[in-house]
Design an enzyme around this catalytic site. Structure first.
Site, PDB file in Angstrom:
ATOM      1  CB  SER A   7      -0.930  -0.127   1.395  1.00 44.15           C
ATOM      2  OG  SER A   7      -1.087   1.474   1.482  1.00 44.15           O
ATOM      3  CG  HIS A  32      -3.891  -1.098  -1.972  1.00 48.98           C
ATOM      4  ND1 HIS A  32      -4.746  -2.522  -2.106  1.00 48.98           N
ATOM      5  CD2 HIS A  32      -3.952  -0.845  -0.912  1.00 48.98           C
ATOM      6  CE1 HIS A  32      -5.842  -1.527  -1.120  1.00 48.98           C
ATOM      7  NE2 HIS A  32      -5.228  -0.327  -0.495  1.00 48.98           N
ATOM      8  CG  ASP A  34      -5.212   2.586   1.044  1.00 49.47           C
ATOM      9  OD1 ASP A  34      -5.986   1.614   0.752  1.00 49.47           O
ATOM     10  OD2 ASP A  34      -3.536   1.903   1.381  1.00 49.47           O
ATOM     11  CG  MET A  36      -8.009   7.599   3.047  1.00 50.81           C
ATOM     12  SD  MET A  36      -7.026   7.290   4.455  1.00 50.81           S
ATOM     13  CE  MET A  36      -5.938   5.535   3.883  1.00 50.81           C
ATOM     14  CG  HIS A  65      -9.117   0.807  -0.144  1.00 53.02           C
ATOM     15  ND1 HIS A  65      -8.885   0.040   1.071  1.00 53.02           N
ATOM     16  CD2 HIS A  65     -10.975   0.651   0.358  1.00 53.02           C
ATOM     17  CE1 HIS A  65      -9.747   0.264   1.888  1.00 53.02           C
ATOM     18  NE2 HIS A  65     -10.598   0.407   1.049  1.00 53.02           N
ATOM     19  CG  MET A  67     -11.401   3.553   2.028  1.00 51.14           C
ATOM     20  SD  MET A  67      -9.833   3.458   3.369  1.00 51.14           S
ATOM     21  CE  MET A  67      -8.420   3.093   1.634  1.00 51.14           C
ATOM     22  CG  MET A 136     -11.527  -2.591   4.923  1.00 49.59           C
ATOM     23  SD  MET A 136      -9.963  -2.150   4.512  1.00 49.59           S
ATOM     24  CE  MET A 136      -9.109  -1.406   6.129  1.00 49.59           C
ATOM     25  CG  ASP A 174      -6.110  -2.486   3.319  1.00 50.83           C
ATOM     26  OD1 ASP A 174      -4.899  -2.436   4.027  1.00 50.83           O
ATOM     27  OD2 ASP A 174      -6.958  -1.443   2.463  1.00 50.83           O
TER      28      ASP A 174
HETATM   29  C1  DX5 Z   1      -6.273   1.395   5.590  1.00 51.74           C
HETATM   30  C2  DX5 Z   1      -5.400   1.341   4.459  1.00 51.74           C
HETATM   31  C3  DX5 Z   1      -4.825   0.416   4.274  1.00 51.74           C
HETATM   32  C4  DX5 Z   1      -3.539   0.626   4.646  1.00 51.74           C
HETATM   33  C5  DX5 Z   1      -2.656  -0.848   5.886  1.00 51.74           C
HETATM   34  O1  DX5 Z   1      -7.127   2.784   5.668  1.00 51.74           O
HETATM   35  O2  DX5 Z   1      -6.457   0.859   3.337  1.00 51.74           O
HETATM   36  O3  DX5 Z   1      -4.359  -0.476   2.810  1.00 51.74           O
HETATM   37  O4  DX5 Z   1      -2.669   1.088   4.171  1.00 51.74           O
HETATM   38  O5  DX5 Z   1      -1.074  -0.160   6.324  1.00 51.74           O
HETATM   39  P1  DX5 Z   1      -0.598  -1.242   6.688  1.00 51.74           P
HETATM   40  O6  DX5 Z   1      -0.325  -2.919   6.563  1.00 51.74           O
HETATM   41  O7  DX5 Z   1       0.620  -0.435   7.627  1.00 51.74           O
HETATM   42  O8  DX5 Z   1      -1.650  -1.499   8.244  1.00 51.74           O
HETATM   43 ZN    ZN Z   2      -6.206  -0.010   1.338  1.00 56.32          ZN
END
Ligand code: DX5
Ligand code: ZN
Length: 223
Positions: A7, A32, A34, A36, A65, A67, A136, A174
């Site tokens: 990620s 990956h 993320d 947000m 992903h 969010m 998740m 994840d």
């Molecule tokens: C959290 C993200 C994850 C995050 C995982 O909201 O969706 O993808 O980056 O990070 P680690 O592996 O450090 O928990």
């Molecule tokens: Zn993620």
């Protein structure tokens, strides 16, 4: 086969191109990403323009992903940016099917995610319509959290359902996943493993990924 998806959230944001190359050289399968919005989750990361700028620099599968609240508004932007897989959250969509259709229409792999507080029963009706389910294993929003063990049973439930209904379904997990707990996820039936801090924060990402793969191979899905 187990796919490892580092990620980008835990990368050095000042050197994204170099960080992605570091993951390619380390043997990652997916990247990956993320996204947000500070609304669906209490953190803001990056959006389609950053993904689009990175796209020409990598051949990795871009696993986006989302969010964000009402993700359907931005699906086209992420398609144009070069996503290969787009995941939306069940909790963030007024009409999850409309969002999934918008992704499928563009011939991308479509996925639906649930946060730890959402019962797995809410995801079941969608399983025959998606390519990937994202369970998740932490509350979405931040990297570096601890895996919530209660989420493992959801992975098992989804894998069991997929097997009994002959669905070709990827199950992604994840949050909080590291070489010393990956076996719990693969034994429960996950096959796409996201890891941010465990891989990016290591000086030897290649050995972290290799050890994750090795442990995963030794711990296949246990019925
Ligand atoms: C959290 C993200 C994850 C995050 C995982 O909201 O969706 O993808 O980056 O990070 P680690 O592996 O450090 O928990
Ligand atoms: Zn993620």
């Amino acid at each position: 086969m187990i796919y490892i998806a580092p990620s980008l959230l835990s990368a050095d944001f000042a050197h994204l191109e170099a960080e992605i190359k570091r993951m390619e050289n380390a043997g990652a399968n997916y990247l990956h990403l993320d996204v947000m919005d500070g609304l669906f989750v209490p953190n803001i990361t990056f959006g389609a323009p950053v993904i689009s700028a990175l796209r020409p620099h990598s051949k990795l599968i871009f696993d986006v992903h989302l969010m964000i609240q009402d993700p359907i508004r931005y699906i086209d932007d992420f398609v144009k940016a070069g996503a290969d897989i787009i995941t939306v959250h069940l909790e963030s969509c007024a009409d999850p099917r409309a969002a999934l259709n918008a992704i499928r229409e563009k011939e991308l792999r479509c996925a639906l995610a649930i946060s730890p507080a959402t019962p797995v029963e809410q995801l079941i009706p969608y399983l025959s319509e998606i390519d990937m389910a994202l369970i998740m294993t932490v509350v979405p929003g931040f990297g570096g959290q601890k895996l919530i063990p209660e989420t493992l049973e959801k992975v098992r439930t989804v894998r069991r359902y997929a097997e009994s209904h002959h669905l070709k379904l990827d199950i992604e997990v994840d949050g909080g996943i590291k070489p010393d707990n990956i076996h719990l996820l693969t034994e429960a039936g996950a096959n796409i493993i996201v890891a941010g801090s465990a891989i990016f924060c290591s000086k030897r990402p290649r050995s972290v990924i290799a050890s994750m793969r090795e442990t995963a191979a030794e711990h296949p899905y246990k019925k």
